[in-house]
Design an enzyme around this catalytic site. Structure first.
Site, PDB file in Angstrom:
ATOM      1  N   CYS A 152     102.961  14.539 -60.494  1.00 27.97           N
ATOM      2  CA  CYS A 152     102.858  15.352 -61.464  1.00 27.97           C
ATOM      3  C   CYS A 152     102.018  14.696 -62.637  1.00 27.97           C
ATOM      4  O   CYS A 152     102.563  13.679 -62.995  1.00 27.97           O
ATOM      5  CB  CYS A 152     104.206  16.080 -62.206  1.00 27.97           C
ATOM      6  SG  CYS A 152     103.992  16.834 -63.624  1.00 27.97           S
ATOM      7  N   GLN A 212     104.631  25.019 -83.269  1.00 29.94           N
ATOM      8  CA  GLN A 212     104.724  23.708 -82.578  1.00 29.94           C
ATOM      9  C   GLN A 212     105.802  23.659 -81.614  1.00 29.94           C
ATOM     10  O   GLN A 212     106.872  24.149 -81.483  1.00 29.94           O
ATOM     11  CB  GLN A 212     105.364  22.733 -83.910  1.00 29.94           C
ATOM     12  CG  GLN A 212     104.492  22.806 -84.993  1.00 29.94           C
ATOM     13  CD  GLN A 212     103.343  21.970 -84.885  1.00 29.94           C
ATOM     14  OE1 GLN A 212     103.289  21.281 -83.754  1.00 29.94           O
ATOM     15  NE2 GLN A 212     102.227  21.940 -85.813  1.00 29.94           N
ATOM     16  N   CYS A 248     103.130  13.868 -67.570  1.00 32.20           N
ATOM     17  CA  CYS A 248     103.643  12.839 -68.463  1.00 32.20           C
ATOM     18  C   CYS A 248     102.636  11.477 -68.123  1.00 32.20           C
ATOM     19  O   CYS A 248     102.402  11.024 -66.949  1.00 32.20           O
ATOM     20  CB  CYS A 248     105.092  12.387 -68.225  1.00 32.20           C
ATOM     21  SG  CYS A 248     106.256  13.681 -68.655  1.00 32.20           S
ATOM     22  N   CYS A 278     111.677  20.569 -64.964  1.00 33.12           N
ATOM     23  CA  CYS A 278     110.636  19.436 -65.862  1.00 33.12           C
ATOM     24  C   CYS A 278     111.583  18.911 -66.902  1.00 33.12           C
ATOM     25  O   CYS A 278     112.208  19.807 -67.658  1.00 33.12           O
ATOM     26  CB  CYS A 278     109.565  20.309 -66.460  1.00 33.12           C
ATOM     27  SG  CYS A 278     108.759  19.167 -67.670  1.00 33.12           S
ATOM     28  N   CYS A 312      96.374  16.182 -84.219  1.00 36.91           N
ATOM     29  CA  CYS A 312      96.916  15.838 -82.804  1.00 36.91           C
ATOM     30  C   CYS A 312      95.927  14.951 -82.027  1.00 36.91           C
ATOM     31  O   CYS A 312      96.324  14.568 -81.054  1.00 36.91           O
ATOM     32  CB  CYS A 312      97.333  17.165 -82.237  1.00 36.91           C
ATOM     33  SG  CYS A 312      95.912  18.392 -82.187  1.00 36.91           S
ATOM     34  N   GLU A 370      93.018  31.533 -90.871  1.00 33.77           N
ATOM     35  CA  GLU A 370      93.373  31.352 -89.452  1.00 33.77           C
ATOM     36  C   GLU A 370      92.432  31.966 -88.383  1.00 33.77           C
ATOM     37  O   GLU A 370      92.235  33.141 -88.923  1.00 33.77           O
ATOM     38  CB  GLU A 370      94.798  31.601 -89.130  1.00 33.77           C
ATOM     39  CG  GLU A 370      95.334  32.142 -87.914  1.00 33.77           C
ATOM     40  CD  GLU A 370      95.254  30.878 -86.982  1.00 33.77           C
ATOM     41  OE1 GLU A 370      95.585  29.732 -87.311  1.00 33.77           O
ATOM     42  OE2 GLU A 370      94.861  30.848 -85.724  1.00 33.77           O
ATOM     43  N   TYR A 428      93.344  26.494 -90.814  1.00 29.58           N
ATOM     44  CA  TYR A 428      93.926  26.647 -89.294  1.00 29.58           C
ATOM     45  C   TYR A 428      95.355  26.746 -89.695  1.00 29.58           C
ATOM     46  O   TYR A 428      96.127  26.204 -89.193  1.00 29.58           O
ATOM     47  CB  TYR A 428      93.739  25.218 -88.505  1.00 29.58           C
ATOM     48  CG  TYR A 428      92.191  24.846 -88.586  1.00 29.58           C
ATOM     49  CD1 TYR A 428      91.323  25.383 -87.744  1.00 29.58           C
ATOM     50  CD2 TYR A 428      91.717  24.014 -89.465  1.00 29.58           C
ATOM     51  CE1 TYR A 428      89.937  25.148 -87.619  1.00 29.58           C
ATOM     52  CE2 TYR A 428      90.430  23.553 -89.868  1.00 29.58           C
ATOM     53  CZ  TYR A 428      89.501  23.949 -88.758  1.00 29.58           C
ATOM     54  OH  TYR A 428      88.386  23.597 -88.713  1.00 29.58           O
ATOM     55  N   ASP A 474      94.810  21.764 -90.389  1.00 29.13           N
ATOM     56  CA  ASP A 474      95.529  21.206 -89.231  1.00 29.13           C
ATOM     57  C   ASP A 474      94.873  21.927 -88.113  1.00 29.13           C
ATOM     58  O   ASP A 474      95.227  22.936 -87.355  1.00 29.13           O
ATOM     59  CB  ASP A 474      97.085  22.185 -89.493  1.00 29.13           C
ATOM     60  CG  ASP A 474      97.973  21.599 -88.226  1.00 29.13           C
ATOM     61  OD1 ASP A 474      97.583  20.702 -87.289  1.00 29.13           O
ATOM     62  OD2 ASP A 474      98.922  22.336 -88.036  1.00 29.13           O
TER      63      ASP A 474
END
Ligand SMILES: C[S@@+](CC[C@H](N)C(=O)[O-])C[C@H]1O[C@@H](n2cnc3c(N)ncnc32)[C@H](O)[C@@H]1O
Length: 386
Positions: free
Chosen positions: A103, A214, A106, A188, A338, A267, A243, A311
């Site tokens: 997978c 989030q 991760c 998972c 991010c 937005e 955003y 953001d």
């Protein structure tokens, strides 16, 4: 949790350049971590190649197997398929389908949680130095630590939204790394048992079933606290929330600056705007503007604002939006990022416009993956360079 039908291997966008080296194995010393969930290996002559290796750790000696690469490529990708000399930070992966060829969800299951955070801090530092043109010795950069979300003990069961692929036999699965191939995954270990709660510091938010929220249940409070702590809003200060999603930061900014103060949330998603209007409906001076930030700021809200929250999605705000923000002459900007590469690039643009990075925090909102969330404070200095 949604499931989608799977397909075959991802079609290559370009013609292979030269002989494929996929499947070849090399013994190698692993170098530093790099942005994207892999480590750098420099294969000596005759290969003379940089290889981005997954499932390895800096300082290890491994056997790597090339997963992408031809004679004509400047760099290759590979998996560490055997560990000859293990790092003390290595642990057995908690998930049975994490590892080479399995997978792809991760990147860091084979790493202790504190070491995962140290790797992420190293990546943020590198991006701020390389793209953000910050000095590596700047304590803000050199002292950066990635903070755990309070209450997160093992880095598992935090994803309140998870996508599976429906398999023909009725089971579900997840995609391999950089592939459309699907590995069956019954459970998972990142998936939370409880659905997302949309309550933040006692405030209930209206959110569309498929709209942005989030994914880590602790993220909204951690981010709201960090943004308010860094911006230190004063009563009567005007603010832009760019955003804005469903108005998470706008709602708490309004609480801090006062409900009669002008706060504009921008937005791009129409449904997100509808929910933001509901979430901000108690605040007579709150405005929700629908549209791409760049377009909205080109035609509207060109008066000065005291505070800005940015953001953006993974690609960052970009030069034009950063210039539009600087044109509003805010005293402080909180940039929630991010992607540390996009943050680094935008920090450099801010610096060219007289906004210095004066504080930085980073949070482990995505344990076991390479992703990391930063909150940066940019403040106006006297020296406007334009
Ligand atoms: C990382 S999310 C942040 C949402 C919100 N600040 C929160 O924390 O809940 C980014 C948001 O930007 C929106 N978005 C993406 N590109 C945009 C653009 N060019 N202009 C305006 N909004 C955009 C997305 O719909 C999404 O709601």
């Amino acid at each position: 949790m949604s499931a989608r039908r799977g397909g075959g291997r991802r079609a290559r966008a370009r013609q292979p350049r030269g002989r494929s080296r996929v499947g070849e194995q090399f013994e190698a010393e692993v170098g530093p971590v790099a942005h994207g969930g892999h480590c750098v290996v420099r294969l000596p002559e005759p290969e003379s190649r940089v290889v981005f290796v997954r499932h390895a750790l800096p300082g290890e000696r491994v056997v790597l197997e090339v997963t992408e690469g031809t004679d004509g490529d400047r760099f290759w990708r590979a998996d560490a398929v055997e560990v000859l000399d293990a790092s003390p930070d290595r642990v057995p992966a908690p998930c049975p389908v994490a590892g080479p060829g399995l997978c792809g969800g991760c990147d860091f299951q084979h790493v202790t949680l504190p070491a995962q955070r140290a790797l992420k801090a190293a990546v943020v530092r590198e991006q701020l130095v390389r793209l953000g043109r910050r000095d590596a010795d700047d304590p803000l950069v050199s002292g950066l630590a990635v903070e755990a979300v309070p209450g997160d003990v093992d880095g598992l069961r935090w994803r309140t939204r998870q996508r599976y692929v429906a398999l023909p036999d009725g089971r579900r699965g997840m995609r391999k790394h950089r592939s459309h191939d699907v590995v069956p995954v019954d459970d998972c270990l990142l998936e939370a048992h409880a659905p997302a709660a949309h309550t933040v510091h006692g405030v209930d938010f209206s959110v569309a079933a498929d709209g942005f929220w989030q994914v880590h249940p602790g993220a909204p409070e951690v981010l709201v606290d960090a943004v308010l702590d860094l911006l230190a809003p004063r009563s009567g200060e005007t603010a832009l929330d760019l955003y804005a999603g469903v108005g998470l930061f706008a709602r708490f900014l309004l609480g801090a600056v006062g409900r009669e103060t002008r706060v504009v949330a921008v937005e791009g998603d129409a449904a997100g705007c509808d929910h933001a209007r509901l979430n901000l409906s108690d605040h007579p001076r709150a405005v929700v503007a629908h549209g791409p930030v760049e377009r909205v700021l080109r035609s509207s809200y060109d008066e000065p604002f005291d505070l800005v929250v940015l953001d953006p999605p993974r690609e960052g705000a970009g030069k034009t939006v950063v210039e539009q923000v600087a044109d509003r002459a805010p005293r402080a900007v909180a940039y929630v990022a991010c992607d540390p590469a996009a943050l680094g690039r935008d920090v450099a643009t801010f610096a060219s416009l007289g906004y210095r990075l004066t504080a930085l925090r980073a949070f482990d909102l995505f344990p076991m993956t390479h992703h990391v969330e930063c909150v940066a404070l940019l403040e106006k200095t006297g020296s406007h360079l334009r």
